[in-house]
Design a protein around this motif. Structure first.
Motif, PDB file in Angstrom:
ATOM      1  N   GLU A   1     -37.924  -3.958  53.203  1.00 33.88           N
ATOM      2  CA  GLU A   1     -38.625  -4.840  52.260  1.00 33.88           C
ATOM      3  C   GLU A   1     -37.634  -5.368  51.224  1.00 33.88           C
ATOM      4  O   GLU A   1     -36.708  -4.667  50.800  1.00 33.88           O
ATOM      5  N   PHE A   2     -37.833  -6.595  50.807  1.00 36.34           N
ATOM      6  CA  PHE A   2     -36.989  -7.240  49.798  1.00 36.34           C
ATOM      7  C   PHE A   2     -37.113  -6.522  48.459  1.00 36.34           C
ATOM      8  O   PHE A   2     -38.107  -5.860  48.177  1.00 36.34           O
TER       9      PHE A   2
ATOM     10  N   GLY B   1     -41.418  -9.669  43.222  1.00 38.77           N
ATOM     11  CA  GLY B   1     -42.561  -8.763  43.168  1.00 38.77           C
ATOM     12  C   GLY B   1     -42.520  -7.649  44.206  1.00 38.77           C
ATOM     13  O   GLY B   1     -43.418  -6.821  44.271  1.00 38.77           O
ATOM     14  N   CYS B   2     -41.482  -7.611  45.019  1.00 39.94           N
ATOM     15  CA  CYS B   2     -41.338  -6.564  46.036  1.00 39.94           C
ATOM     16  C   CYS B   2     -40.335  -5.529  45.534  1.00 39.94           C
ATOM     17  O   CYS B   2     -39.414  -5.854  44.793  1.00 39.94           O
ATOM     18  N   SER B   3     -40.513  -4.281  45.964  1.00 41.32           N
ATOM     19  CA  SER B   3     -39.672  -3.200  45.449  1.00 41.32           C
ATOM     20  C   SER B   3     -39.020  -2.377  46.559  1.00 41.32           C
ATOM     21  O   SER B   3     -38.787  -1.187  46.412  1.00 41.32           O
ATOM     22  N   GLY B   4     -38.690  -3.026  47.671  1.00 46.82           N
ATOM     23  CA  GLY B   4     -38.066  -2.321  48.789  1.00 46.82           C
ATOM     24  C   GLY B   4     -36.577  -2.097  48.577  1.00 46.82           C
ATOM     25  O   GLY B   4     -36.016  -2.419  47.525  1.00 46.82           O
ATOM     26  N   ASP B   5     -35.948  -1.546  49.605  1.00 43.23           N
ATOM     27  CA  ASP B   5     -34.516  -1.260  49.542  1.00 43.23           C
ATOM     28  C   ASP B   5     -33.649  -2.434  49.999  1.00 43.23           C
ATOM     29  O   ASP B   5     -32.444  -2.421  49.813  1.00 43.23           O
ATOM     30  N   ASN B   6     -34.267  -3.436  50.637  1.00 46.64           N
ATOM     31  CA  ASN B   6     -33.571  -4.642  51.097  1.00 46.64           C
ATOM     32  C   ASN B   6     -32.388  -4.317  52.003  1.00 46.64           C
ATOM     33  O   ASN B   6     -31.295  -4.865  51.865  1.00 46.64           O
ATOM     34  N   ILE B   7     -32.600  -3.432  52.956  1.00 48.67           N
ATOM     35  CA  ILE B   7     -31.552  -3.025  53.893  1.00 48.67           C
ATOM     36  C   ILE B   7     -31.802  -3.673  55.252  1.00 48.67           C
ATOM     37  O   ILE B   7     -32.872  -3.493  55.840  1.00 48.67           O
ATOM     38  N   SER B   8     -30.827  -4.416  55.721  1.00 49.72           N
ATOM     39  CA  SER B   8     -30.961  -5.024  57.052  1.00 49.72           C
ATOM     40  C   SER B   8     -31.008  -3.916  58.102  1.00 49.72           C
ATOM     41  O   SER B   8     -30.336  -2.899  57.971  1.00 49.72           O
ATOM     42  N   PRO B   9     -31.807  -4.116  59.154  1.00 46.88           N
ATOM     43  CA  PRO B   9     -31.906  -3.084  60.188  1.00 46.88           C
ATOM     44  C   PRO B   9     -30.676  -3.025  61.082  1.00 46.88           C
ATOM     45  O   PRO B   9     -29.974  -4.021  61.253  1.00 46.88           O
ATOM     46  N   GLN B  10     -30.438  -1.855  61.646  1.00 51.16           N
ATOM     47  CA  GLN B  10     -29.409  -1.696  62.666  1.00 51.16           C
ATOM     48  C   GLN B  10     -29.860  -2.493  63.884  1.00 51.16           C
ATOM     49  O   GLN B  10     -31.038  -2.458  64.251  1.00 51.16           O
TER      50      GLN B  10
ATOM     51  N   ALA C   1     -38.392  -8.400  53.996  1.00 55.37           N
ATOM     52  CA  ALA C   1     -39.783  -8.859  54.046  1.00 55.37           C
ATOM     53  C   ALA C   1     -40.408  -8.800  52.656  1.00 55.37           C
ATOM     54  O   ALA C   1     -40.182  -7.851  51.908  1.00 55.37           O
ATOM     55  N   CYS C   2     -41.183  -9.812  52.322  1.00 59.89           N
ATOM     56  CA  CYS C   2     -41.893  -9.836  51.040  1.00 59.89           C
ATOM     57  C   CYS C   2     -43.055 -10.812  51.135  1.00 59.89           C
ATOM     58  O   CYS C   2     -43.134 -11.793  50.410  1.00 59.89           O
TER      59      CYS C   2
ATOM     60  N   LEU D   1     -43.299  -6.158  62.246  1.00 55.75           N
ATOM     61  CA  LEU D   1     -44.404  -6.582  61.383  1.00 55.75           C
ATOM     62  C   LEU D   1     -44.250  -6.032  59.986  1.00 55.75           C
ATOM     63  O   LEU D   1     -43.585  -5.030  59.759  1.00 55.75           O
ATOM     64  N   TYR D   2     -44.916  -6.719  59.019  1.00 57.95           N
ATOM     65  CA  TYR D   2     -44.966  -6.209  57.647  1.00 57.95           C
ATOM     66  C   TYR D   2     -46.126  -6.876  56.928  1.00 57.95           C
ATOM     67  O   TYR D   2     -46.461  -8.027  57.196  1.00 57.95           O
ATOM     68  N   LYS D   3     -46.746  -6.128  56.004  1.00 59.18           N
ATOM     69  CA  LYS D   3     -47.775  -6.709  55.144  1.00 59.18           C
ATOM     70  C   LYS D   3     -47.796  -5.954  53.830  1.00 59.18           C
ATOM     71  O   LYS D   3     -47.344  -4.813  53.744  1.00 59.18           O
ATOM     72  N   ARG D   4     -48.300  -6.625  52.801  1.00 57.56           N
ATOM     73  CA  ARG D   4     -48.490  -6.002  51.478  1.00 57.56           C
ATOM     74  C   ARG D   4     -49.919  -6.206  51.076  1.00 57.56           C
ATOM     75  O   ARG D   4     -50.469  -7.286  51.229  1.00 57.56           O
ATOM     76  N   GLU D   5     -50.524  -5.135  50.564  1.00 58.32           N
ATOM     77  CA  GLU D   5     -51.928  -5.242  50.140  1.00 58.32           C
ATOM     78  C   GLU D   5     -52.077  -4.973  48.674  1.00 58.32           C
ATOM     79  O   GLU D   5     -51.264  -4.401  48.045  1.00 58.32           O
TER      80      GLU D   5
END
Length: 185
Positions: free
Chosen positions: A42-43, A47-56, A130-131, A181-185
């Motif tokens: 997640e970005f 308003g997003c609070s993820g780690d913003n790490i690209s996947p392997q 994702a955000c 997939l990703y979603k925020r609620e």
């Protein structure tokens, strides 16, 4: 008897051909087809609070004629009318077959030498996680590796995601995707 042998020979040939013609494929230790991504992807911002790490990401069985690779990450469900470019890396040398987790950092410390990250739709030359808007439902994030017919895509330093996408697609000889997939609620 002759007809039976002929049919068996054709069946054996078909099975052998299938075994040889294995497709170019993309895999990941961090994301999976049709599965939700973790907060790590997640970005951080907007308003997003993820780690913003690209996947392997790792790929195999590139087709003959491959001279370089490109990676793209795109959200076709973004409410923009044109989707959202999360990540584009071009000019990945043909001897490279994976990018480690976190390779999309803005410092470019983990992408292969000679490769270039294109500005994402957040405005940085890095992976942008994702955000999706809260309550907007499930978004699809299409991570694609492209086998390219050229060693270097000639792009301006300020190339847009659309221009990079056009040049990538114009020179792609094969591609493979994982749609997470990703979603925020």
């Amino acid at each position: 008897m002759y007809r039976t042998l002929k049919i068996l020979s054709l069946m054996t040939l078909s099975v052998s051909t299938l075994a040889i013609a294995t497709p170019f494929s993309l895999s990941s230790n961090d994301i999976a087809q049709g599965e939700y991504m973790s907060k790590a992807q997640e970005f951080q911002g907007f308003g997003c609070s993820g780690d913003n790490i690209s996947p392997q990401l790792s790929w195999s069985l590139a087709p003959e004629g491959t001279k370089s690779f490109a990676i793209t990450a795109f959200d076709p469900d973004a409410p923009t009318g044109s989707g959202w470019w999360h990540w584009q890396v071009v000019n990945i040398p043909k001897h490279i077959s994976q990018l480690s987790s976190g390779a999309g950092d803005a410092a470019n410390s983990e992408i292969p030498s000679g490769s270039t990250q294109i500005s994402n739709d957040y405005g940085s030359q890095a992976y942008g996680g994702a955000c999706p808007p809260i309550g907007h439902g499930v978004h699809r994030y299409r991570f694609t590796v492209h086998a390219l017919s050229v060693e270097t895509l000639e792009l301006p330093s300020d190339a847009s995601g659309a221009l990079a996408g056009y040049m990538i697609n114009a020179n792609t000889i094969a591609s493979s995707s994982i749609e997470a997939l990703y979603k925020r609620e």
